[in-house]
Write an enzyme that holds these catalytic residues in place. Structure first.
Site, PDB file in Angstrom:
ATOM      1  N   ASP A 179       0.820  -1.220   0.000  1.00  0.00           N
ATOM      2  CA  ASP A 179       0.000   0.000   0.000  1.00  0.00           C
ATOM      3  C   ASP A 179       0.849   1.263   0.000  1.00  0.00           C
ATOM      4  OD1 ASP A 179      -2.329  -1.486   0.000  1.00  0.00           O
ATOM      5  OD2 ASP A 179      -2.480  -1.519   2.190  1.00  0.00           O
ATOM      6  N   ARG A 234      -5.329   6.637  -0.908  1.00  0.00           N
ATOM      7  CA  ARG A 234      -3.858   6.741  -0.837  1.00  0.00           C
ATOM      8  C   ARG A 234      -3.296   7.619  -1.959  1.00  0.00           C
ATOM      9  NH1 ARG A 234      -3.164   3.257   3.413  1.00  0.00           N
ATOM     10  NH2 ARG A 234      -4.306   1.298   3.229  1.00  0.00           N
TER      11      ARG A 234
HETATM   12  C1  S3P Z   1      -4.863  -6.120   3.345  1.00  0.00           C
HETATM   13  C2  S3P Z   1      -4.131  -6.737   2.380  1.00  0.00           C
HETATM   14  C3  S3P Z   1      -3.607  -6.043   1.183  1.00  0.00           C
HETATM   15  C4  S3P Z   1      -3.635  -4.518   1.342  1.00  0.00           C
HETATM   16  C5  S3P Z   1      -4.919  -4.040   1.944  1.00  0.00           C
HETATM   17  C6  S3P Z   1      -5.145  -4.665   3.316  1.00  0.00           C
HETATM   18  C7  S3P Z   1      -5.356  -6.911   4.495  1.00  0.00           C
HETATM   19  O1  S3P Z   1      -4.397  -6.383   0.061  1.00  0.00           O
HETATM   20  O2  S3P Z   1      -3.435  -3.897   0.093  1.00  0.00           O
HETATM   21  O3  S3P Z   1      -4.927  -2.625   2.092  1.00  0.00           O
HETATM   22  O4  S3P Z   1      -5.785  -6.310   5.498  1.00  0.00           O
HETATM   23  O5  S3P Z   1      -5.317  -8.148   4.411  1.00  0.00           O
HETATM   24  P1  S3P Z   1      -4.089  -7.681  -0.859  1.00  0.00           P
HETATM   25  O6  S3P Z   1      -4.354  -8.873  -0.074  1.00  0.00           O
HETATM   26  O7  S3P Z   1      -5.040  -7.523  -2.021  1.00  0.00           O
HETATM   27  O8  S3P Z   1      -2.657  -7.513  -1.261  1.00  0.00           O
END
Ligand code: S3P
Length: 447
Positions: free
Chosen positions: A326, A401
């Site tokens: 992120d 973001r």
């Molecule tokens: C998250 C996993 C990430 C991240 C998101 C939060 C989580 O996504 O980008 O903001 O809390 O498991 P992805 O699993 O799609 O990478």
């Protein structure tokens, strides 16, 4: 909670950023604390919950599924859960707003309950791929009826006879891993998720804390095999949510970029599977310290101390992407100020976040006078060691973001930067402008 109207914001050059600022709670831990509290028996207390729109949607969803969810006046949240397998069919569609984490994890939770749940969300969430969760959850015997391309709105027809699976993730995704583990909570037998690259492990840590048996095996290539024994008896817990390292990234990078700055951000989560940005900033030469690193209810936290100073371009390996997925938009902003080239490798997943972040970052930086290229899944930013021109209006496209990253860029660029939708920030960082202005930023309403 609202579908707030776009609120254009302008960020002007700040003279210096100074002081302490308490960043809101971790979004990942906040979503999970509500979900686990809802399926545990007895009382769960959550302090420091992120009260951003994404998490408030999850709180509503847990209420709709039958859990008792109370917010006390002091900001503490209390849940009385239904026990494993005890969720009830919701009377209405669950609107998860902008939240991919909320939508995908709750889809996992209800997949192993014998009732139907329909999910929707805002235009951003309705455009995001859900096959990555529906594919493994279908193997567990749940059914899914969504729009073309496996997109929301979608109805999950959960199963009363879920099958335990062993599943290797085709993409590095903590959301997919967690959706499977959450479906596994009400599944007889053991569910195993194999990830070739380690992703954030809040689900594993927190479920263990709530009383589940979770086994984590480290694989030779750096990945993990995570197994959960189904139908545990989860007991309500006290959760202390750390400040979100992904949110702290914005004031942190701002302090590095604005001359004369010194900022302290207390009790920020520094779980190594989340801390890739901070490792990268140190490689860039940032004056950044983790002060008083400590354990707080099972998560590592520290006070982040940041001082302005020069940054240099670096090569960021693809293997680091899951630990800072992120943070690339704000890292790209830092790279625009650094001396030399920064190559960020392996950013394919950025194309399916709240917006196509790879395209949004590239377009926004170019509009601010930054030279860059995209080569395959790599973003290459050529910094000059001097503030970029700025002076652009950035299209946020419902992506919090992107909005925050470009407001930070405007804090030290030659000309002010406008973002066309400051309201999007409410999903993850309520009070962002006030917090930044409290440190000395100059963010205000744009004409
Ligand atoms: C998250 C996993 C990430 C991240 C998101 C939060 C989580 O996504 O980008 O903001 O809390 O498991 P992805 O699993 O799609 O990478």
């Amino acid at each position: 909670m609202s579908n707030a109207l776009p609120r254009p914001l302008i960020s002007r050059r700040a003279s210096s950023l100074q002081g302490h600022a308490k960043v809101p709670g971790d979004k990942s831990v906040s979503h999970r604390s509500l979900m686990f509290g809802a399926v545990a028996l007895g009382k769960t207390t959550v302090t420091g919950l992120l009260e951003g729109e994404d998490v408030l949607r999850t709180a509503e969803a847990m209420r709709a599924l039958g859990a008792e969810v109370i917010r006390h006046e002091d900001g503490t949240w209390e849940l009385h859960g239904r026990g494993i397998g005890g969720l009830a069919e919701p009377a209405d569609v669950l609107d998860m707003g902008n939240a991919g984490t909320g939508a995908r994890l709750v889809m996992g939770l209800v997949a192993s309950h014998p009732f139907s749940t329909t999910f929707t969300g805002d235009a951003s969430l309705r455009s995001r791929p859900m096959r990555r969760v529906t594919e493994p959850l279908s193997r567990m015997a749940a059914s899914f009826f969504g729009r073309s391309g496996g997109r929301l709105p979608m109805t999950v027809v959960g199963t009363g006879d879920p099958l335990p699976i062993a599943y290797e993730l085709p993409v590095a995704s903590a959301q997919v891993k967690s959706a499977i583990l959450l479906a596994g909570l009400n599944t007889p037998g053991t569910v195993t998720v194999i990830e070739q690259a380690s992703t954030r492990d809040h689900t594993e840590r927190m479920l263990t804390g709530f009383g589940a048996q979770v086994k984590v095996e480290l694989l030779a290539n750096g990945g993990r095999a995570v197994s959960l024994k189904g139908q545990p008896e989860l007991k309500g817990q006290t959760v202390i949510v750390p400040a979100d390292p992904s949110s702290a990234a914005f004031p942190a990078v701002a302090a590095l970029l604005v001359p004369g700055s010194e900022v302290v951000l207390p009790a920020v989560g520094i779980n190594p599977l989340r801390a890739g940005l901070y490792e990268t900033l140190k490689e860039m030469g940032a004056d950044l310290t983790f002060r008083d690193a400590r354990d707080q209810a099972g998560e590592a936290v520290a006070d982040l101390v940041l001082r302005h100073g020069p940054l240099k371009g670096v090569d960021v390996p693809a293997e680091r992407a899951p630990s800072m997925i992120d943070e690339y938009p704000i890292l790209a902003v830092a790279a625009a100020y650094a001396a030399g080239t920064t190559r960020m490798r392996g950013l394919g997943e950025l194309r399916v976040k709240e917006s196509d972040r790879l395209a949004a970052v590239a377009k926004g930086l170019q509009a601010c006078g930054v030279t860059l290229e995209i080569e395959g899944d790599d973003l290459i930013v050529h910094g000059t060691g001097k503030p970029p021109k700025g002076g652009a209006t950035i299209a946020v496209n419902l992506d919090h973001r992107i909005a925050m990253s470009f407001l930070v860029l405007g804090m030290a660029s030659e000309e002010a930067v406008v973002v066309d939708d400051g309201a999007a920030i409410e999903t993850s960082f309520p009070g962002f402008s006030d917090l930044m202005n409290g440190l000395g930023a100059k963010i205000g309403a744009a004409e």
